[in-house]
Motif scaffolding. Structure first.
Motif, PDB file in Angstrom:
ATOM      1  N   ALA A   7     -13.677   5.627  -3.858  1.00 22.51           N
ATOM      2  CA  ALA A   7     -12.405   5.005  -3.488  1.00 22.51           C
ATOM      3  C   ALA A   7     -11.253   5.715  -4.196  1.00 22.51           C
ATOM      4  CB  ALA A   7     -12.416   3.522  -3.845  1.00 22.51           C
ATOM      5  N   ALA A  14      -8.289   0.078  -1.864  1.00 24.72           N
ATOM      6  CA  ALA A  14      -9.488   0.884  -1.672  1.00 24.72           C
ATOM      7  C   ALA A  14     -10.662   0.304  -2.455  1.00 24.72           C
ATOM      8  CB  ALA A  14      -9.215   2.326  -2.116  1.00 24.72           C
ATOM      9  N   ILE A  61     -12.863   6.517   0.705  1.00 28.34           N
ATOM     10  CA  ILE A  61     -11.846   5.527   1.074  1.00 28.34           C
ATOM     11  C   ILE A  61     -10.528   5.953   0.435  1.00 28.34           C
ATOM     12  CG2 ILE A  61     -11.189   3.102   1.040  1.00 28.34           C
ATOM     13  CD1 ILE A  61     -14.119   2.395   0.564  1.00 28.34           C
ATOM     14  N   GLY A  62      -9.574   6.378   1.251  1.00 27.98           N
ATOM     15  CA  GLY A  62      -8.284   6.812   0.711  1.00 27.98           C
ATOM     16  C   GLY A  62      -7.635   7.834   1.611  1.00 27.98           C
ATOM     17  N   LEU A  84      -6.498   5.172   4.638  1.00 27.94           N
ATOM     18  CA  LEU A  84      -5.673   4.044   4.210  1.00 27.94           C
ATOM     19  C   LEU A  84      -4.211   4.222   4.602  1.00 27.94           C
ATOM     20  CD1 LEU A  84      -7.095   3.072   0.693  1.00 27.94           C
ATOM     21  CD2 LEU A  84      -7.616   2.134   2.939  1.00 27.94           C
TER      22      LEU A  84
END
Length: 273
Positions: A7, A14, A61-62, A84
């Motif tokens: 994350a 996240a 995630i990001g 994101l």
């Protein structure tokens, strides 16, 4: 089955999504491992990203920076990127669809039918050293950018001279990296379906235009007339070298393997500043 989750550092959104993903994976008998920084945020045990190379799947995630970080750690492992809200050329999945997308890929891997596609990386080498593979770009530049900071640069492609003179440096990018540093140096946008590399000189006194060469081409950058030169991969891995020196840049034999749905290149372009 092990799924590594990386994350974006310092991003609570996240981290919370990573926590929800862990629960969803546990419900289908898949073990979720998280990177150290995310683990600290969630108050659980984590692992260095470098140990994710033993996973069956890695989830980023990001933004694109997080993806590149995950790709280095999970070298060779299929990676699924969750976007994101940034530009997201490498991250095709929205947060709302992330858990379903990850579970779909887990099911595909278990059935031995994963929809995996490969994206090339490039590597820079000297006589006795080699940088980690780069997914976006390799840059070779003088001791600093700007007035008085460049170097004598000679660029060859498969041994043939393309350009020479004084410049801040030379940037060689993949199609995936054409929208990053390359674009900021007035290099061209390259569709990810194009199998080529982009060679862009940086603030050259008498430079040539950016050049797109075949993916299997060998680009050599010779640096002279400077007290030192710096070779950088993806803005993270770097090596300081002493001119005169020849740096070889070519396709790595270790591509990034992407899992899950593909991103819409033209939709992502709309998010560029």
């Amino acid at each position: 089955m092990n799924v590594g989750i990386v994350a974006q550092k310092g991003n609570s959104r996240a981290a919370y999504l990573a926590a929800d993903m862990r629960e969803a994976l546990a419900a289908v008998d898949a073990e979720a491992l998280v990177d150290d920084a995310t683990a600290e945020q969630l108050g659980i045990d984590g692992l260095p990203v470098e140990e994710f190379a033993d996973c069956d799947l890695v989830v980023s995630i990001g933004g694109d920076g997080t993806f590149l970080y995950a790709a280095r750690g999970g070298d060779g492992v299929p990676i699924l990127g969750v976007n994101l809200g940034e530009v997201g050329f490498l991250n095709a999945v929205s947060p709302d669809d992330a858990i379903d997308a990850v579970l779909d890929v887990v099911e595909q891997i278990r059935a031995d039918e994963p929809a995996i596609r490969e994206v090339p990386r490039i590597v820079a080498r000297g006589d006795d050293w080699e940088l980690d593979p780069a997914m976006n770009e390799v840059v070779v530049h003088g001791p600093r950018r700007g007035h008085g900071g460049g170097a004598g640069i000679e660029v060859r492609v498969d041994g043939s001279l393309y350009s020479g003179g004084h410049a801040d440096g030379v940037l060689v990018s993949t199609p995936a990296g054409s929208t990053a540093y390359n674009l900021s140096e007035s290099g061209p946008l390259v569709h990810p379906g194009v199998e080529g590399l982009v060679v862009t000189e940086m603030a050259a006194s008498e430079g040539m235009p950016s050049l797109v060469v075949p993916l299997d081409a060998t680009v050599t950058v010779t640096v002279t007339d400077a007290e030192e030169a710096i070779v950088v991969g993806d803005g993270r891995t770097r090596r300081t070298v002493e001119p005169p020196i020849e740096v070889t840049i070519e396709q790595s034999d270790s591509p990034v393997r992407l899992a899950g749905p593909t991103s819409d290149f033209f939709e992502a372009l709309g998010k560029l500043d």
